[in-house]
Design a protein around this motif. Structure first.
Motif, PDB file in Angstrom:
ATOM      1  N   GLN A   2       2.510   1.719  -3.335  1.00 37.86           N
ATOM      2  CA  GLN A   2       1.557   2.127  -4.359  1.00 37.86           C
ATOM      3  C   GLN A   2       1.085   3.563  -4.138  1.00 37.86           C
ATOM      4  O   GLN A   2       0.747   4.259  -5.083  1.00 37.86           O
ATOM      5  N   LYS A   3       1.054   3.990  -2.884  1.00 41.04           N
ATOM      6  CA  LYS A   3       0.669   5.364  -2.553  1.00 41.04           C
ATOM      7  C   LYS A   3       1.597   6.371  -3.227  1.00 41.04           C
ATOM      8  O   LYS A   3       1.237   7.513  -3.479  1.00 41.04           O
ATOM      9  N   LYS A   4       2.829   5.927  -3.501  1.00 42.50           N
ATOM     10  CA  LYS A   4       3.810   6.840  -4.083  1.00 42.50           C
ATOM     11  C   LYS A   4       3.651   6.944  -5.587  1.00 42.50           C
ATOM     12  O   LYS A   4       4.294   7.756  -6.231  1.00 42.50           O
ATOM     13  N   VAL A   5       2.864   6.059  -6.144  1.00 46.08           N
ATOM     14  CA  VAL A   5       2.634   6.097  -7.591  1.00 46.08           C
ATOM     15  C   VAL A   5       1.303   6.807  -7.838  1.00 46.08           C
ATOM     16  O   VAL A   5       0.262   6.361  -7.396  1.00 46.08           O
ATOM     17  N   PHE A   6       1.375   7.918  -8.509  1.00 45.46           N
ATOM     18  CA  PHE A   6       0.151   8.665  -8.798  1.00 45.46           C
ATOM     19  C   PHE A   6      -0.377   8.245 -10.154  1.00 45.46           C
ATOM     20  O   PHE A   6       0.380   8.124 -11.111  1.00 45.46           O
ATOM     21  N   LEU A   7      -1.678   8.016 -10.206  1.00 48.49           N
ATOM     22  CA  LEU A   7      -2.281   7.588 -11.458  1.00 48.49           C
ATOM     23  C   LEU A   7      -3.075   8.735 -12.050  1.00 48.49           C
ATOM     24  O   LEU A   7      -3.490   9.650 -11.355  1.00 48.49           O
ATOM     25  N   ARG A   8      -3.257   8.635 -13.332  1.00 51.37           N
ATOM     26  CA  ARG A   8      -4.018   9.663 -14.003  1.00 51.37           C
ATOM     27  C   ARG A   8      -5.478   9.580 -13.564  1.00 51.37           C
ATOM     28  O   ARG A   8      -6.052   8.514 -13.433  1.00 51.37           O
ATOM     29  N   GLU A  66       0.840  -1.196   0.000  1.00 53.19           N
ATOM     30  CA  GLU A  66       0.000   0.000   0.000  1.00 53.19           C
ATOM     31  C   GLU A  66       0.872   1.242   0.000  1.00 53.19           C
ATOM     32  O   GLU A  66       0.642   2.174  -0.771  1.00 53.19           O
ATOM     33  N   GLU A  67       1.874   1.256   0.878  1.00 50.86           N
ATOM     34  CA  GLU A  67       2.784   2.407   0.967  1.00 50.86           C
ATOM     35  C   GLU A  67       3.486   2.642  -0.371  1.00 50.86           C
ATOM     36  O   GLU A  67       3.584   3.772  -0.846  1.00 50.86           O
TER      37      GLU A  67
END
Lengths: 273, 175
Positions: free
Chosen positions: A126-132, A123-124
């Motif tokens: 993935q939180k750092k990856v921003f999606l469109r 989760e942590e």
């Protein structure tokens, strides 16, 4: 002991009795399978005691586990009567009858706790990856009137409307949203709308049907209009969100709804009584 | 369409999509084969990383998705602070872990592992669409069965459930 409550003791919170037991075992630095039931029971009860002294609410699961632990402990201390063994086992929340079973359950819990920790890491990351997030701007919704809204606008306005309603509702006295008279009131409103439309023979804004302008009546009017629109009796037109809703009569389509014309509202009302 | 053009189209397609895109959808859009499409996506993936760009292509929930590089998160958080959502609670993660590994699983099974009533947590996870109801278990009471969703994979950046590490249960007794 009583004075202890004066101190500010910060107790860690646990997700449940297994979580607490697991914590106690870790603190004692022993392997799950090497735990002494007597020791762990004592520590467990001590923790519940400090919760009590701090006036914390103890969830029932914690108490059931305390009882389970005490029973396991007593079983180890008392000589077993082979005759009555396993006879009085009732079904309960934990269904733990032997120390081995307890260890096994703790071990299983530990494994899932670890898996949960792994999910936390993912989760942590993935939180750092921003999606469109286009907010649906590329996806157009074409209504019958060919006005163009984006999905985002629709959802946005809907949430705004909900918030407005919530605010208004909060300011007012609580009115039960659903009551036995609901159908009847809606049917009467529908009849009224019908009469006005017939008389005026042109489109009428929705607010003209609201007489007392109470929130309750606005809702009733709106539901009545939705129902009439569903029965293809009226057309609802709105250019943009928050613009007036214009209501117009749909010209008769004889074979389609002549039989129930006018009466349908009253009929439903009677049927529901 | 020549290959470079196709790759540009894939880049644009992934850029626009808010959801992971399956290779066969890419293939259909470009009138090419899934194998070809996958090859081009992987090439794009490598190009983006070789050039040290701010975007990356990664696999999620059985498809490909474009997103930002993790090392840029501190800048982006400043710019989009209001859009950063809160983390899941420990209880939610515990329940999710159990559902992920034991699915399809009933509420009672989850509760017996956690030793805590979990209906509320399940309801919240259903609302967040991280789990869904897959049906009912045959047997007394026909309890509801829960499974994880594609959103679950997306949320944790997982390609599929196989990417989860194996559950480590030390088996002293019999499982």
């Amino acid at each position: 002991m009583v004075e202890q409550a004066e101190y500010k003791i910060k107790l860690p919170t646990f997700e449940g009795p297994f979580d607490l037991l697991f914590h106690l075992i870790k603190k004692a630095e022993v392997d799950i399978w090497q735990v002494s039931i007597a020791d762990i029971t004592e520590q467990y009860l001590a923790y519940l005691q400090s919760m009590k002294e701090l006036n914390l609410e103890i969830a029932s699961e914690f108490l059931v586990m305390a009882a389970t632990l005490l029973r396991l402990k007593s079983k180890l201390l008392l000589p077993r009567s082979p005759k009555f063994q396993e006879q009085d086992e009732e079904e309960e929340l934990f269904e733990i009858n032997t120390a081995e079973e307890l260890f096994q359950r703790l071990e299983e819990y530990r494994a899932f706790k670890k898996a949960a920790l792994h999910l936390r890491q993912k989760e942590e990351e993935q939180k750092k990856v921003f999606l469109r997030s286009t907010g649906g701007q590329k996806i157009m919704v074409f209504t019958q009137q060919e006005s163009v809204y984006t999905i985002w606008e629709g959802a946005h306005h809907l949430s705004e409307i909900m918030q407005r309603f919530a605010k208004i509702a909060a300011q007012r006295e609580y009115v039960p949203a659903f009551s036995a008279v609901e159908d009847f009131v809606i049917a009467r409103k529908a009849d009224y709308i019908y009469a006005v439309l017939r008389q005026k023979r042109r489109s009428v804004p929705m607010k003209d049907f609201v007489i007392e302008s109470s929130l309750w009546e606005v809702i009733i009017t709106f539901i009545a209009l939705l129902e009439m629109s569903r029965q293809r009796k009226v057309n609802l037109l709105q250019d943009r969100p928050f613009e007036p809703i214009l209501v117009s009569l749909i010209e008769k389509q004889p074979e389609l709804f002549q039989p129930e014309e006018g009466e349908s509202g009253e009929r439903t009302a009677k049927e529901s009584y | 369409m020549e290959k470079e053009q196709q790759k540009r189209a894939i880049e644009a397609l992934l850029f626009l999509s808010e959801e992971p895109v399956k290779t066969d959808k890419v293939a259909a859009a470009l009138s090419t084969t899934s194998v070809e499409a996958e090859k081009m996506i992987e090439e794009l993936q490598e190009e983006l990383s070789a050039q040290g760009r701010g975007l990356q292509i990664f696999e999620a929930a059985g498809g490909y998705q474009m997103g930002t590089r993790p090392d840029l998160s501190s800048f982006l958080e400043k710019a989009f602070s209001e859009e950063v959502s809160s983390n899941l609670s420990t209880a939610a993660l515990e329940v999710l872990a159990i559902v992920a590994y034991k699915q399809p699983v009933t509420r009672i099974e989850i509760e017996s592992i956690r030793g805590v009533r979990s209906q509320h947590v399940l309801d919240n996870l259903l609302k967040r669409k991280l789990i869904k109801i897959s049906g009912r278990k045959e047997g007394p009471g026909r309890p509801l069965l829960y499974v994880t969703t594609a959103d679950f994979l997306k949320y944790f950046g997982l390609k599929d459930l196989g990417e989860l590490p194996e559950l480590e249960v030390e088996n002293e007794g019999a499982e």
